[in-house]
Design a protein around this motif. Structure first.
Motif, short mmCIF file in Angstrom:
data_model
loop_
_atom_site.label_atom_id
_atom_site.label_comp_id
_atom_site.label_asym_id
_atom_site.label_seq_id
_atom_site.Cartn_x
_atom_site.Cartn_y
_atom_site.Cartn_z
N ARG A 15 1.26 -1.26 0.06
CA ARG A 15 0.06 0.30 -0.06
C ARG A 15 0.87 1.24 0.38
O ARG A 15 1.81 1.37 0.72
CB ARG A 15 -0.91 0.20 1.26
CG ARG A 15 -2.33 -0.99 1.52
CD ARG A 15 -3.22 -0.18 1.90
NE ARG A 15 -2.85 -0.60 3.58
CZ ARG A 15 -3.27 0.03 4.92
NH1 ARG A 15 -3.68 1.15 4.48
NH2 ARG A 15 -3.46 0.01 5.74
N SER A 41 -9.75 -4.93 -7.93
CA SER A 41 -10.09 -4.21 -7.09
C SER A 41 -12.03 -3.21 -7.63
O SER A 41 -12.44 -2.94 -6.47
CB SER A 41 -9.60 -2.81 -6.30
OG SER A 41 -9.21 -2.06 -6.94
N LEU A 44 -14.75 -6.16 -8.08
CA LEU A 44 -14.83 -6.44 -6.29
C LEU A 44 -15.64 -5.31 -5.79
O LEU A 44 -16.28 -5.58 -4.74
CB LEU A 44 -13.36 -6.24 -6.03
CG LEU A 44 -13.44 -7.34 -4.21
CD1 LEU A 44 -12.27 -7.58 -3.63
CD2 LEU A 44 -14.02 -6.21 -3.42
N LYS A 45 -15.01 -3.82 -5.80
CA LYS A 45 -15.93 -3.08 -5.05
C LYS A 45 -17.37 -3.05 -5.57
O LYS A 45 -18.29 -2.61 -4.43
CB LYS A 45 -15.13 -1.72 -5.13
CG LYS A 45 -13.44 -1.48 -4.05
CD LYS A 45 -12.97 -0.33 -4.46
CE LYS A 45 -11.77 -0.45 -3.91
NZ LYS A 45 -10.71 0.55 -4.24
N LYS A 66 -13.54 3.99 2.69
CA LYS A 66 -12.59 2.78 1.65
C LYS A 66 -12.45 2.06 2.30
O LYS A 66 -12.47 0.84 3.47
CB LYS A 66 -11.78 3.14 0.31
CG LYS A 66 -11.01 1.62 0.15
CD LYS A 66 -10.03 2.17 -1.18
CE LYS A 66 -8.91 3.02 -0.34
NZ LYS A 66 -7.89 2.90 -1.80
N ARG A 70 -12.37 -1.57 4.39
CA ARG A 70 -11.40 -2.77 3.76
C ARG A 70 -11.38 -3.91 4.34
O ARG A 70 -11.09 -4.86 3.38
CB ARG A 70 -9.81 -1.84 4.15
CG ARG A 70 -8.65 -3.00 3.20
CD ARG A 70 -7.56 -2.23 2.71
NE ARG A 70 -7.31 -0.78 2.84
CZ ARG A 70 -7.04 -0.56 1.86
NH1 ARG A 70 -6.26 -1.75 1.22
NH2 ARG A 70 -6.29 0.51 1.22
N MET A 73 -14.55 -6.18 3.39
CA MET A 73 -14.57 -6.58 1.79
C MET A 73 -12.55 -7.49 1.34
O MET A 73 -13.01 -8.62 -0.17
CB MET A 73 -13.86 -4.66 0.78
CG MET A 73 -14.89 -3.93 0.77
SD MET A 73 -14.33 -2.82 -0.48
CE MET A 73 -13.00 -1.84 -0.03
N ILE A 74 -11.77 -7.19 2.42
CA ILE A 74 -11.05 -8.41 1.72
C ILE A 74 -11.22 -9.55 2.33
O ILE A 74 -11.83 -10.47 1.05
CB ILE A 74 -9.94 -8.24 2.56
CG1 ILE A 74 -8.63 -7.05 2.59
CG2 ILE A 74 -8.61 -9.08 2.58
CD1 ILE A 74 -7.79 -6.55 2.85
N ARG A 81 -12.88 -15.49 -4.58
CA ARG A 81 -11.84 -16.05 -5.70
C ARG A 81 -11.90 -17.90 -4.80
O ARG A 81 -10.99 -17.99 -5.61
CB ARG A 81 -10.42 -15.02 -4.57
CG ARG A 81 -9.90 -14.31 -5.42
CD ARG A 81 -9.43 -13.05 -4.81
NE ARG A 81 -8.69 -12.54 -5.36
CZ ARG A 81 -8.33 -10.68 -5.42
NH1 ARG A 81 -9.06 -11.04 -4.17
NH2 ARG A 81 -8.28 -10.36 -5.83
N ARG A 107 -2.50 -8.79 -6.26
CA ARG A 107 -2.23 -9.57 -4.26
C ARG A 107 -2.03 -10.99 -4.57
O ARG A 107 -1.48 -10.82 -3.03
CB ARG A 107 -3.87 -8.69 -3.99
CG ARG A 107 -3.52 -7.07 -4.00
CD ARG A 107 -5.28 -6.98 -3.51
NE ARG A 107 -5.29 -5.53 -3.66
CZ ARG A 107 -5.15 -4.54 -2.74
NH1 ARG A 107 -4.19 -4.40 -1.48
NH2 ARG A 107 -5.23 -3.89 -2.95
N ARG A 108 -2.32 -11.84 -5.11
CA ARG A 108 -2.32 -12.87 -4.76
C ARG A 108 -1.98 -13.81 -5.73
O ARG A 108 -2.30 -13.95 -7.01
CB ARG A 108 -3.55 -13.63 -4.63
CG ARG A 108 -4.16 -12.18 -3.53
CD ARG A 108 -6.07 -12.87 -3.37
NE ARG A 108 -6.42 -12.53 -1.89
CZ ARG A 108 -6.89 -11.55 -1.67
NH1 ARG A 108 -6.18 -10.10 -2.92
NH2 ARG A 108 -7.14 -11.10 -0.50
N SER A 151 -3.55 -10.08 1.95
CA SER A 151 -4.23 -8.52 0.65
C SER A 151 -2.83 -8.01 0.21
O SER A 151 -3.39 -7.14 -1.11
CB SER A 151 -5.21 -7.86 1.18
OG SER A 151 -5.65 -7.31 0.77
C1 LIG Z 1 -10.81 -5.41 -0.94
C2 LIG Z 1 -9.76 -4.99 -1.77
O1 LIG Z 1 -9.67 -4.77 -3.44
C3 LIG Z 1 -9.85 -3.32 -1.48
C4 LIG Z 1 -8.56 -2.61 -2.37
O2 LIG Z 1 -8.72 -1.23 -2.76
P1 LIG Z 1 -7.20 -0.47 -3.93
O3 LIG Z 1 -7.30 -1.56 -4.23
O4 LIG Z 1 -8.39 0.71 -4.00
O5 LIG Z 1 -5.85 -0.35 -1.92
P2 LIG Z 1 -4.93 0.19 -2.15
O6 LIG Z 1 -4.68 0.82 -3.52
O7 LIG Z 1 -4.47 -0.81 -1.45
O8 LIG Z 1 -5.03 1.24 -0.77
C5 LIG Z 1 -8.26 -5.46 -1.48
C6 LIG Z 1 -7.89 -6.89 -1.55
O9 LIG Z 1 -7.80 -7.97 -0.73
O10 LIG Z 1 -8.28 -7.57 -2.56
#
Ligand SMILES: C[C@@](O)(CCOP(=O)(O)OP(=O)(O)O)CC(=O)O
Ligand SMILES: Nc1ncnc2c1ncn2[C@@H]1O[C@H](COP(=O)(O)OP(=O)(O)O)[C@@H](O)[C@H]1O
Length: 189
Positions: A15, A41, A44-45, A66, A70, A73-74, A81, A107-108, A151
């Motif tokens: 991050r 993301s 996902l969001k 956010k 977080r 959401m993770i 997944r 991330r993974r 994450s």
């Molecule tokens: C739930 C997430 O997808 C949230 C990611 O949000 P962003 O990609 O906006 O975050 P940063 O750039 O690290 O601040 C993380 C995951 O584990 O998938």
């Protein structure tokens, strides 16, 4: 279905290491018709917001909104997944027409494996690195359960990096590194 790209750069990094910043620098050099930035993301969001009655747009920016969600959401994304590792990857590549793709938030290991399985040698793994000191200057604060979890740490090891970009705020150094990466990108166009 997306058109086959010429090159896919999978960005990972902690991050506030500057993944988005570096991705945007590269895109601005190449132009939006040549290079697109894909964010796992995002779907996902979007889906998380729908299912939880939240504001998708507010989850997109770097706000405390956010950060409030977080961790959950993770958890939610990991559940998705587990049943389907390619779930978010398939959505982001849908309909993309540009030849160069940057996925700015892998991330993974399962994210990297999905792209490698589908696109093989077109995939290059890029690590964006900044020191803790630099990241703190960019308002990063260690949060247990996030910064020590998959994450944030899933790609710390186990996947060899094709490129490492050091982004500690020295613009000249960054420019020199990006010039090399851009030369490589141009060789694929
Ligand atoms: C739930 C997430 O997808 C949230 C990611 O949000 P962003 O990609 O906006 O975050 P940063 O750039 O690290 O601040 C993380 C995951 O584990 O998938
Ligand atoms: N080389 C840089 N020069 C100036 N600001 C930067 C640089 N790299 C990152 N930043 C800033 O630091 C913050 C975090 O960067 P960001 O790209 O969002 O990190 P990440 O996507 O890795 O979490 C943003 O406000 C961004 O503009």
């Amino acid at each position: 279905m997306a058109q086959t790209p010429k090159l896919i750069l999978l960005f990972s990094g902690k991050r506030k290491s500057g993944k988005d910043f570096v991705a945007e620098e590269i895109q601005s050099q190449l132009g939006p018709d040549v290079c697109t930035i894909l964010r796992l993301s995002e779907p996902l969001k979007e889906q998380y917001a729908k299912e939880h009655g939240l504001d998708f747009q507010r989850l997109l920016d770097s706000s405390s909104y956010k950060e409030t969600y977080r961790q959950d959401m993770i958890r939610w994304g990991e559940e998705r997944r587990q049943t389907d590792p390619g779930f978010f990857c398939r959505i982001v590549v849908e309909g993309v027409t540009q030849p160069i793709w940057i996925v700015s938030d892998t991330r993974r290991i399962s994210d990297v494996e999905w792209f490698q399985d589908v696109y093989g040698d077109l995939v290059k793994v890029v690590r964006v690195v900044a020191t803790e000191e630099t990241r703190k200057r960019r308002a990063w604060v260690f949060v247990m359960g996030i910064d020590d979890a998959e994450s944030e740490c899933g790609l710390d090891q186990g996947v060899p990096y094709d490129w490492v970009i050091t982004n500690d705020g020295d613009q000249l150094s960054l420019d020199a590194q990006l010039e090399k990466l851009l030369q490589f990108i141009h060789s694929k166009l």
